[in-house]
Design an enzyme around this catalytic site. Structure first.
Site, short mmCIF file in Angstrom:
data_model
loop_
_atom_site.label_atom_id
_atom_site.label_comp_id
_atom_site.label_asym_id
_atom_site.label_seq_id
_atom_site.Cartn_x
_atom_site.Cartn_y
_atom_site.Cartn_z
N ASP A 21 -11.90 -21.73 18.39
CA ASP A 21 -11.84 -21.99 17.16
C ASP A 21 -12.15 -21.05 16.03
O ASP A 21 -11.37 -20.86 15.05
CB ASP A 21 -12.93 -23.21 16.81
CG ASP A 21 -12.52 -24.69 17.60
OD1 ASP A 21 -11.46 -24.68 17.80
OD2 ASP A 21 -13.31 -25.56 17.69
N ARG A 102 -28.15 -23.50 11.49
CA ARG A 102 -27.29 -23.31 10.21
C ARG A 102 -27.67 -22.39 9.23
O ARG A 102 -26.98 -21.63 8.57
CB ARG A 102 -26.38 -24.46 10.08
CG ARG A 102 -25.30 -25.04 11.25
CD ARG A 102 -24.84 -24.16 12.13
NE ARG A 102 -23.95 -24.77 13.01
CZ ARG A 102 -24.13 -24.89 14.28
NH1 ARG A 102 -25.50 -24.60 14.70
NH2 ARG A 102 -23.21 -25.36 15.24
N ASP A 131 -22.46 -29.91 10.50
CA ASP A 131 -22.42 -28.37 10.43
C ASP A 131 -22.07 -27.92 9.26
O ASP A 131 -22.42 -27.09 8.51
CB ASP A 131 -22.34 -27.70 11.69
CG ASP A 131 -23.42 -28.12 12.84
OD1 ASP A 131 -24.44 -28.47 12.63
OD2 ASP A 131 -22.76 -28.08 13.95
N SER A 183 -18.33 -30.73 23.50
CA SER A 183 -18.50 -29.66 22.43
C SER A 183 -19.88 -29.37 22.66
O SER A 183 -20.74 -29.96 22.56
CB SER A 183 -18.03 -30.33 21.16
OG SER A 183 -18.81 -29.58 19.97
N1 ARG Z 1 -25.54 -34.12 16.18
C1 ARG Z 1 -26.34 -32.92 16.00
C2 ARG Z 1 -26.24 -32.10 14.81
O1 ARG Z 1 -25.67 -32.64 13.82
C3 ARG Z 1 -25.68 -31.81 16.95
C4 ARG Z 1 -24.15 -30.84 16.60
C5 ARG Z 1 -23.86 -29.92 17.38
N2 ARG Z 1 -22.69 -29.48 17.39
C6 ARG Z 1 -21.79 -29.32 18.29
N3 ARG Z 1 -20.77 -28.39 17.91
N4 ARG Z 1 -21.72 -29.80 19.36
O2 ARG Z 1 -27.13 -31.44 14.63
#
Ligand code: ARG
Length: 427
Positions: A21, A102, A131, A183
């Site tokens: 990506d 992040r 994110d 993912s």
């Molecule tokens: N649901 C979690 C959060 O929003 C994890 C997100 C993880 N991202 C991923 N690309 N798997 O903090």
């Protein structure tokens, strides 16, 4: 939009992971937007050994600069310490691993933008997740003049196949290995797994999603004890040996992971309004948060401990929702920091077949007073004071009972009796 109508190209700082990506993002920013791309890859402890190769990959695709930054210590010392002080668990369960990384990555991207004179920052998040929000709110808080580009939200590559096609057509290297259907996001604080078969909340997570934790059934048949030392709320030793916090986290991920500790399977409420099914493995975070909470039960007075529970929930929600750099979250940090002054001591944990149990806690500042707590001969508690205390403490319910509650229902109404007497006298 093309960022560069004139002569010199505009620069964009891209959060780069080396995956498909963000590699397609890198090329897309050059081809479709005419940017000079600066790649920033942060090491926050993800399972990604070859940062030098990732850095080089960006340069090979024509990035004008590429940085691989080891952020692990900063992540532990500036982010995870605050998460631990707040016992940060979103919806009482998820230790916020993605939400914590992040803002740190954003901080480094903003710094790179300033250092290299870039006015744009880009990330490879989709429009459906948390994110993207966390990156963008962090960037807005740190420098609102920077503009954000989110290629994945803009391009019209509708599926992975189209993305791979585009990549091949534009010279973006595509790994030959078949991509996992999940993912994944991981760092020192754990690992998040979503998508694939997990999108059905009734489907049991397949065994192959777990990589940090053993299945409890395969975990050792003997318990292992660990002793975690804390200094003002921050872990400072493991089994009596002084260690930097970051090393304690790494060591506990291995130790507790081997005992199958820290698997989570939950449906959570995303900020963008959808519920999503998420699996996590968080061995170190689980052990450390449990241990930290246990030490707080010794070192915090009851009123502070109770009040802090509400603060912790607000903290976790704010961080989950991208408000790391916000006045509310920072004020909540101040509260938590104030509570940690005497959270110093040691907690003993038993790791066994998927569970970690607190088996002991001690502190030089413990508010636990054996002579007050004991029912034995050393009892120093004044039993006679209890009666007066309860008389006053129970006064509101005593009054309520007589006037409106059970005692009022049971007794003949005084007013009614008086009225009847008056009527009889008048007759
Ligand atoms: N649901 C979690 C959060 O929003 C994890 C997100 C993880 N991202 C991923 N690309 N798997 O903090």
């Amino acid at each position: 939009m093309n960022a560069n109508k004139g002569q010199a190209k505009e620069k964009v700082v891209l959060a780069y992971s080396g995956g498909l990506d963000t590699s397609v993002c890198l090329k897309w920013l050059q081809v479709e937007k005419g940017f000079d791309v600066i790649a920033v890859c942060g090491n926050v402890g993800q399972d990604e050994s070859d940062l030098a190769a990732i850095k080089q990959k960006a340069l090979d695709m024509g990035a004008i600069a590429s940085f691989a930054v080891d952020m692990r210590e900063e992540y532990a010392n500036e982010f995870l310490t605050l998460a631990l002080a707040a016992n940060g668990l979103y919806e009482n369960s998820y230790p916020l691993l993605s939400a914590l990384s992040r803002p740190l990555l954003s901080k480094h991207m903003v710094e790179a933008a300033h250092a290299l004179g870039a006015h744009y920052i880009a990330h490879g998040c989709t429009g459906k997740g948390n994110d993207q929000v966390r990156f963008e709110t962090s960037i807005k808080a740190l420098d609102p003049t920077l503009e954000i580009v989110a290629p994945v939200r803009e391009w019209d590559l509708h599926c992975r196949e189209e993305e791979i096609e585009w990549a091949k057509a534009h010279g973006v290297p595509v790994a030959a290995t078949k991509k996992s259907p999940y993912s994944i996001d991981d760092n020192l604080w754990g690992r998040a797994i979503e998508c694939g078969v997990l999108e059905d909340p009734w489907a049991e997570p397949p065994a192959d999603i777990w990589t940090l934790t053993a299945d409890a059934a395969d975990a050792p048949d003997h318990a292992e004890y660990v002793e975690i030392g804390f200094e003002q709320g921050v872990p400072c030793s493991l089994n009596g040996e002084d260690m930097p916090f970051v090393d304690i986290v790494k060591a506990l991920n291995v130790k507790a992971g081997a005992h199958g500790i820290g698997r989570l399977d939950m449906v959570e409420n995303r900020l963008v309004g959808v519920k999503s099914r998420e699996c996590y493995e968080v061995p170190a975070a689980k052990v450390l948060i449990d241990a930290h909470k246990a030490l707080e039960t010794l070192c915090l007075d009851g009123a502070t401990q109770h009040y802090k529970l509400g603060v912790e929930q607000q903290w976790a929600t704010a961080v989950y929702q991208g408000m790391w750099f916000s006045p509310l979250k920072m004020a909540l940090d101040s509260f938590c920091a104030a509570t940690q002054q005497y959270v110093t001591g040691t907690v003993k944990m038993k790791l066994y077949k998927g569970s970690c149990t607190v088996t002991g806690r001690k502190s030089p500042y413990s508010l636990y007073d054996f002579n007050l707590a004991s029912y034995g001969a050393d009892d120093a508690f004044n039993h006679e004071s209890a009666k007066g205390f309860i008389d006053l403490y129970g006064l509101p319910v005593t009054t309520w009972s007589a006037m409106q509650g059970p005692a009022a229902d049971a007794a003949p109404q005084a007013d009614q009796a008086a009225d009847e007497t008056a009527a009889a006298n008048a007759a």
